[in-house]
Design a protein around this motif. Structure first.
Motif, mmCIF file in Angstrom:
data_model
loop_
_atom_site.group_PDB
_atom_site.id
_atom_site.type_symbol
_atom_site.label_atom_id
_atom_site.label_comp_id
_atom_site.label_asym_id
_atom_site.label_seq_id
_atom_site.Cartn_x
_atom_site.Cartn_y
_atom_site.Cartn_z
ATOM 1 N N ASP A 23 36.677 41.360 29.243
ATOM 2 C CA ASP A 23 35.468 41.882 29.891
ATOM 3 C C ASP A 23 35.652 43.333 30.309
ATOM 4 O O ASP A 23 34.705 44.131 30.297
ATOM 5 N N LEU A 29 39.040 31.248 40.061
ATOM 6 C CA LEU A 29 38.655 32.614 40.429
ATOM 7 C C LEU A 29 37.460 33.044 39.574
ATOM 8 O O LEU A 29 37.551 33.965 38.760
ATOM 9 N N PRO A 30 36.311 32.406 39.768
ATOM 10 C CA PRO A 30 35.165 32.657 38.879
ATOM 11 C C PRO A 30 34.604 34.070 38.946
ATOM 12 O O PRO A 30 33.939 34.511 38.012
ATOM 13 N N ASP A 31 34.881 34.780 40.037
ATOM 14 C CA ASP A 31 34.341 36.138 40.177
ATOM 15 C C ASP A 31 35.253 37.205 39.584
ATOM 16 O O ASP A 31 34.857 38.371 39.491
ATOM 17 N N ALA A 32 36.458 36.827 39.210
ATOM 18 C CA ALA A 32 37.383 37.805 38.633
ATOM 19 C C ALA A 32 37.061 38.009 37.159
ATOM 20 O O ALA A 32 36.916 37.050 36.405
ATOM 21 N N PRO A 33 36.929 39.255 36.711
ATOM 22 C CA PRO A 33 36.624 39.504 35.291
ATOM 23 C C PRO A 33 37.816 39.169 34.411
ATOM 24 O O PRO A 33 38.967 39.123 34.882
ATOM 25 N N PRO A 77 36.118 33.227 32.249
ATOM 26 C CA PRO A 77 36.506 33.296 33.661
ATOM 27 C C PRO A 77 37.254 32.036 34.102
ATOM 28 O O PRO A 77 36.988 30.939 33.622
ATOM 29 N N GLU A 125 40.891 34.366 47.786
ATOM 30 C CA GLU A 125 39.730 33.854 48.518
ATOM 31 C C GLU A 125 39.773 34.253 49.985
ATOM 32 O O GLU A 125 38.735 34.482 50.617
ATOM 33 N N THR A 152 39.774 48.188 39.855
ATOM 34 C CA THR A 152 39.570 47.672 38.502
ATOM 35 C C THR A 152 40.899 47.677 37.761
ATOM 36 O O THR A 152 41.792 48.484 38.051
ATOM 37 N N LYS A 205 43.383 41.333 46.047
ATOM 38 C CA LYS A 205 42.255 41.571 45.144
ATOM 39 C C LYS A 205 42.657 41.148 43.736
ATOM 40 O O LYS A 205 43.728 41.540 43.250
#
Length: 342
Positions: free
Chosen positions: A261, A253-257, A249, A235, A152, A240
């Motif tokens: 957030d 990179l839609p999954d990266a906070p 977002p 990807e 994180t 990471k």
């Protein structure tokens, strides 16, 4: 007016002092590749040269080639050759533009060059050129190697603030938007602004390839760059993505906070735009603005924005000039605050 940096960390807001003059000297007469009409109207441009003030492969090169492709695909000009003039955060290209005699020359500029002009004490300044348009904004991303102990952004910046210069971070040119984000992350983690120069071990790189080598080779603990430069490696699982620096977002990179957030009240985006040589006539500037507007409004450019995950941030004429004035002033004050310039 929207700035490319909106900082809401423990650092007190920096007041923008003074106004950066954007005076443009006018000249008259005909010029290669297009000229003013005899009746004072702007002439159509037959060909336009596009300069990427960086080596091939990076964000400026991608933007220059995408824009030139749009000009050609839409038959807006007969030719739009791209030339790379890299070095010193774009200031080598800027110096070249200052001596350019063809008024139909467009050079990519942006956040990185604004900072590099200051940190390199460049003899040639962006204000001496002719502002044409702001094109895009792109969020930055903070990445670590796949085997990094940090999952994180909070864990990472807490450890970074404690370890200080023992942890190395790579990003683009010194004084550029990546460097500024790194400094602001440390300040947000509790490091005093005056201590940032001694705490931040920042290794500047010339592009995504070099950054990846440093990251995968264990020479740095994290990297900062535009999402487009690291998305493929994220990807593929080689890196990471801890967080992106936009309000929302990132498309690539839609999954990266986002930083917000994750509880870090900081928004930073990297803008890119176009400038022309200084001293061109009003008619020559108008012709370039009309050409760039036509390219921006085309289906080809819309498709390129979607493919690359770039945010449309189009400003033309006086609106772009005003934005650029404010961005230069804000960057100067921010760099002074974190000790990168005096």
């Amino acid at each position: 007016m929207t700035q490319h940096i909106r900082i809401r960390t423990r650092l007190a807001a920096v007041a923008v002092l003074g106004v950066v003059a954007m005076s443009l000297a006018a000249c008259t007469g005909s010029s290669p590749g297009g000229s003013a009409n005899g009746d004072g109207g702007a002439a159509a441009i037959d060909s336009a040269a596009v300069i990427a003030p960086a080596d091939p492969g990076g964000g400026w090169d991608q933007t220059a080639r995408a824009f030139a492709q749009t000009l050609s695909d839409e038959s807006l000009v007969s030719s739009a050759p791209v030339t790379n003039i890299g070095g010193a955060g774009g200031t080598v290209g800027l110096a070249s533009l200052a001596t350019e005699t063809d008024p139909n020359t467009l050079m990519i500029t942006g956040s990185v060059m604004v900072g590099a002009v200051e940190t390199n004490a460049s003899d040639v300044r962006i204000e001496e050129m002719t502002p044409i348009a702001k094109l895009t904004e792109e969020p930055l991303v903070v990445v670590v190697p796949k085997d990094s102990p940090y999952d994180t952004i909070e864990d990472f910046v807490d450890a970074w603030a404690e370890e200080g210069a023992a942890m190395a971070i790579t990003g683009g040119s010194a004084g550029g938007i990546d460097h500024i984000l790194a400094a602001q992350l440390l300040i947000g983690a509790g490091v005093e602004a005056a201590d940032v120069p001694d705490t931040l071990n920042y290794i500047a790189n010339s592009g995504g390839g070099e950054a990846l080598t440093l990251l995968l080779g264990g020479q740095v603990q994290a990297g900062i760059s535009g999402v487009g430069e690291f998305a493929q490696q994220v990807e593929a699982g080689e890196l990471k993505a801890l967080a992106v620096s936009s309000d929302e977002p990132a498309e690539l990179l839609p999954d990266a906070p986002t930083l917000t957030d994750e509880g870090i009240d900081l928004v930073v985006t990297n803008w890119r735009g176009l400038i022309a040589p200084g001293g061109i006539s009003d008619d020559e500037k108008t012709a370039l603005e009309e050409l760039v507007t036509a390219a921006h409004d085309s289906e080809s450019w819309t498709s390129i924005l979607e493919t690359n995950g770039w945010t449309d941030a189009f400003l033309i004429g006086d609106e772009f000039s005003s934005f650029l004035e404010g961005d230069i002033a804000t960057t100067q004050e921010t760099l002074k605050t974190i000790g990168l310039i005096e």
